[in-house]
Design an enzyme around this catalytic site. Structure first.
Site, short mmCIF file in Angstrom:
data_model
loop_
_atom_site.label_atom_id
_atom_site.label_comp_id
_atom_site.label_asym_id
_atom_site.label_seq_id
_atom_site.Cartn_x
_atom_site.Cartn_y
_atom_site.Cartn_z
N GLU A 366 0.80 -1.23 0.00
CA GLU A 366 0.00 0.00 0.00
C GLU A 366 0.83 1.28 0.00
OE1 GLU A 366 -2.91 -0.23 3.17
OE2 GLU A 366 -4.36 -1.02 1.75
N GLU A 438 -6.66 -7.68 -0.80
CA GLU A 438 -7.32 -7.58 0.49
C GLU A 438 -8.74 -7.10 0.26
OE1 GLU A 438 -5.36 -5.15 3.46
OE2 GLU A 438 -3.39 -5.76 2.73
#
Ligand code: GAL
Length: 783
Positions: A366, A438
């Protein structure tokens, strides 16, 4: 020859300069070791951040003079400096990869030498993943195994096997110090130990090779021998591998040429109390749980490389792995990036033979785009392993894509919105695969002691995202396998992220059944409710779902058949959940003797009354009801009676509901929901035969409180105590709370053989006693 070095260490939480030469106090420990055992809730990370020390003696027999000696530490979190006889030998700056230090010239054969490790367990901002906040705890310690490798002067440094096709292998063997004229011999052995190919390093044809896949993960061994010119064997090493091809294309992932949807979960490597320090058996157990209990075919090792034992078990079980370098959102300065590049090198070199690994994550999880940095990580990876593709996990859409696969954390589903964003809105390159790395997680934290409705919704959300992902994604990794402790900046105030489909002990929440029910293994039948109206506002249960891999689910009320439950037939899931939206079914026909048309009308009205309440019944249903009464000569009281009997049960006697799962015409699973005051314990143990091998062994104990029907009793949050006797010890407290009716414990062997007995007790159940045996395995240990 490799020897375990897990025993005989001393530990101090306070490093001092005299420690590596034997000064200062220390206590005996064994590896894997956590620098601090911690509670379940409200962990203060300050408690495990320290400059601590480990040391042990290393007796090197005089006969070893002339050999080469290497110390290998598999996991040292986070910055480790090795000393030999007080002399600094090397520093390693990553808590998630192994490292080796050649100590040949630093030890003196014929005497006792002293090894010491200075360990900085703090969140040192100079290395990944540190520098800003991180959503998980980064426990310290020498938390994996340690080894001493003794080799000849000429030795094999590496074996690297790839399988460009299902019947060919490319074998590269690297050596160091080999004398002129030395020869390498390579053989490939099947799982039965039969040699199926022999020759020099290079290309090997194995026409009868059995492919490695998720259903039949056939493993082979590549053995390399280094021979001196006179034929004497100088070294022999081996590596396990599998014949498999793994490729991501624009439309998905292909294993051995067959399109395979990755149904997975993210796994952290943390455990209650012991942090990261879980030995072999526990590492393997997690892979088993993912494959066998959760029906997954894939796992992402978020957010770092994990134990070799865990990945070995993924190889053995056929669980596909997406592994990645350590990191969490933050990118540091130049030196930090250099270290991240070093981490890429170590990850690829240490894990590249595993057939289970199908994708490298070479971006910081991320993080923002940084083309220069990520061009480096990609180049390093491709140079060290041309057989696998790369990816990197993003929350960004349309970000710069230097990798082969766009991995995106799709948190767009909020219960009402579609399960996933369309591919064209996410990726910057439609010609490459997209996968969901995710989903859910913080979007819907769910505790084991939350209401049935909330726990059911967590399960449904996971299925909705998966369902959407089946259409154009290569796979979907839910966030996450189990609840994990975290920093103050995240979590539910007690510093736990209740994002798991299991609790921290790996006890299943309802969402676990969402995954399990997609597998084709053992029958799964889990009802998303206890069917107790008292747990729902106004006694209205709303839609209850049944998670099952059965072909059909039949519903019975008080022993009488009601209906077969519906499934969403447009779903892409292998096993969409079944819906309990008709609790009247054919009862009006079979119990009241109503003709079909009358029964149908009344059923519609009664179900609507159940949904909206009598007072809130929409006008259309009121009109239908009135028409029905007129048509069939019913009195108002008749309607009220039917309502009382078939819908509103508040004030009536509790109903017994039974759900039968039917597969191939046979009932394969059955769940009965009936209020019950009789509680009992379910105690599941990873294994009861503990083995003292390379180190201690540890069993995971999972405890659930079940009601008289064998169903979970989530609100029986009783105190549970563990009494252990014999040759083992408990990790963690002896008394815990069964949160959501579930808890756990860990039992560790103590270095001796014998037996142990663990008694699990609550005031409201019968005790359960588990007996353990502890034996030793012939394992080369350095004394
Ligand atoms: C992601 C992150 C994970 C975890 C998750 C919670 O942003 O990558 O580590 O924090 O959110 O849903």
């Amino acid at each position: 020859m490799r020897y375990s070095l897990c025993d005989g260490w001393e530990f101090t939480p306070q490093w001092s300069d005299e420690f590596p030469t034997g000064g200062g106090e220390a206590r005996a420990v064994r590896l894997p070791h956590t620098c601090k055992e911690l509670p379940l809730h409200c962990i203060d990370p300050e408690n495990y951040q320290m400059l601590c020390g480990y040391r042990r003696t290393l007796d090197v027999p005089a006969g070893l003079a002339g050999k080469r000696l290497f110390l290998q530490l598999d996991g040292a979190a986070h910055i480790a400096t090795v000393y030999v006889n007080g002399v600094e030998a090397a520093t390693h700056r990553c808590g998630y990869t192994a490292f080796r230090v050649e100590v040949t010239k630093l030890v003196e054969p014929g005497r006792s030498n002293l090894l010491a490790v200075k360990l900085d367990t703090s969140e040192n901002p100079s290395i990944p993943p540190f520098g800003f906040v991180v959503d998980y705890l980064t426990y310290g310690g020498l938390y994996r195994e340690a080894w001493l490798d003794v080799r000849e002067n000429g030795y094999i440094t590496d074996i690297y096997v790839t399988t460009p096709t299902l019947t060919t292998a490319n074998v590269k063997v690297a050596t160091d110090g080999a004398p002129d004229g030395a020869k390498l011999e390579v053989s490939i052995l099947d799982s039965a130990g039969k040699t199926v190919w022999a020759g020099a390093a290079g290309k090997a044809n194995v026409p009868d090779a059995k492919p490695w896949d998720t259903a039949r993960p056939d493993l082979y061994r590549c053995e390399a021998r280094l021979l001196a010119p006179d034929g004497m064997e100088l070294d022999r090493q081996e590596a396990a591998f599998g014949f498999r091809t793994a490729q991501f294309k624009a439309d998905g992932f292909y294993l051995n040429g067959k399109k395979t949807f990755l149904r997975g979960l993210n796994r952290h490597q943390s455990y209650p109390y012991i942090g990261y320090a879980a030995p072999e058996a526990l590492q393997r157990e997690d892979a088993r749980i993912l494959k066998e209990e959760l029906g997954c075919n894939a796992v992402r090792t978020s957010h770092y490389p994990q134990s070799q034992y865990f990945i070995d078990e993924c190889d053995r079980l056929g669980l596909l792995v997406f592994t990645e370098i350590p990191g969490w959102q933050h990118i540091g300065n130049g030196a930090w990036k250099d270290q991240a590049c070093q981490n890429v090198r170590e990850m690829v070199l240490q894990y590249r033979n595993h057939p289970s690994i199908i994708l490298w994550g070479v971006r910081i999880n991320e993080s923002l785009d940084d083309d220069e940095f990520y061009a480096r990580t990609n180049a390093i990876t491709h140079e060290l392993d041309s057989s696998r593709q790369t990816s990197g996990v993003r929350y960004l859409e349309k970000s710069s894509l230097l990798e082969d696969v766009y991995a995106y954390n799709d948190f767009s589903h909020n219960g009402r919105t579609p399960g996933a964003k369309p591919k064209k809105e996410v990726t910057s390159d439609m010609g490459k695969a997209l996968l969901i790395s995710e989903c859910n997680g913080h979007m819907f934290p769910t505790k084991p002691f939350d209401t049935w409705a909330r726990r059911q919704e967590q399960a449904l959300r996971h299925l909705r995202v998966q369902d959407a992902a089946w259409k154009e994604h290569a796979g979907c990794f839910g966030w996450c396998m189990f609840d994990y402790p975290t920093h103050k900046d995240f979590g539910s105030g007690d510093r736990i992220c209740y994002h798991g489909v299991m609790d921290a002990f790996r006890n299943p929440k309802l969402a676990a059944a969402a995954y399990a029910s997609q597998g084709e293994g053992a029958p799964v039948l889990t009802v998303g409710s206890s069917m107790d109206i008292g747990d729902y506002p106004a006694g209205r249960m709303g839609r209850v779902y049944v998670f099952s891999n059965a072909d059909e689910v039949a519903l019975y009320k008080n022993g009488v058949f009601v209906t077969r439950l519906c499934q969403n037939r447009t779903s892409s899931l292998p096993h969409p959940p079944f819906v309990v939206d008709d609790t009247i079914g054919e009862l009006l026909e079979t119990q009241e003797g109503f003709p079909p048309e009358k029964a149908k009308l009344l059923r519609e009205c009664l179900l609507a009354a159940g949904k909206y309440g009598l007072a809130g019944l929409p006008v259309s249903y009121k009109a239908k009801m009135a028409w029905c009464m007129a048509r069939y000569g019913m009195k108002f009281q008749d309607g009220v009676d039917l309502y009382g009997k078939y819908v509103a049960n508040w004030g009536g006697e509790a109903t017994v509901w039974r759900f039968d799962g039917i597969k191939d015409g046979k009932t394969v699973a059955s769940v009965t929901c009936r209020p019950s005051a009789k509680l009992h314990l379910e105690v599941k143990v990873s294994h009861t035969s503990l083995t003292e091998g390379a180190s201690y062994d540890m069993a995971a104990i999972r405890v659930r409180i079940l009601d008289g029907n064998g169903n979970p009793a989530p609100y029986a949050q009783l105190p549970v105590s563990f009494a252990l006797s014999g040759n083992a010890e408990l990790a963690g407290p002896a008394t815990v709370t069964a949160e959501g009716g579930m808890c756990g414990a860990y039992v560790r062997s103590l270095g001796t053989t014998g037996t142990a007995a663990l008694t699990v007790h609550t005031e409201q159940t019968e005790d359960v006693t588990i007996n353990f045996t502890i034996k030793t395995k012939e394992e080369e240990k350095w004394s």
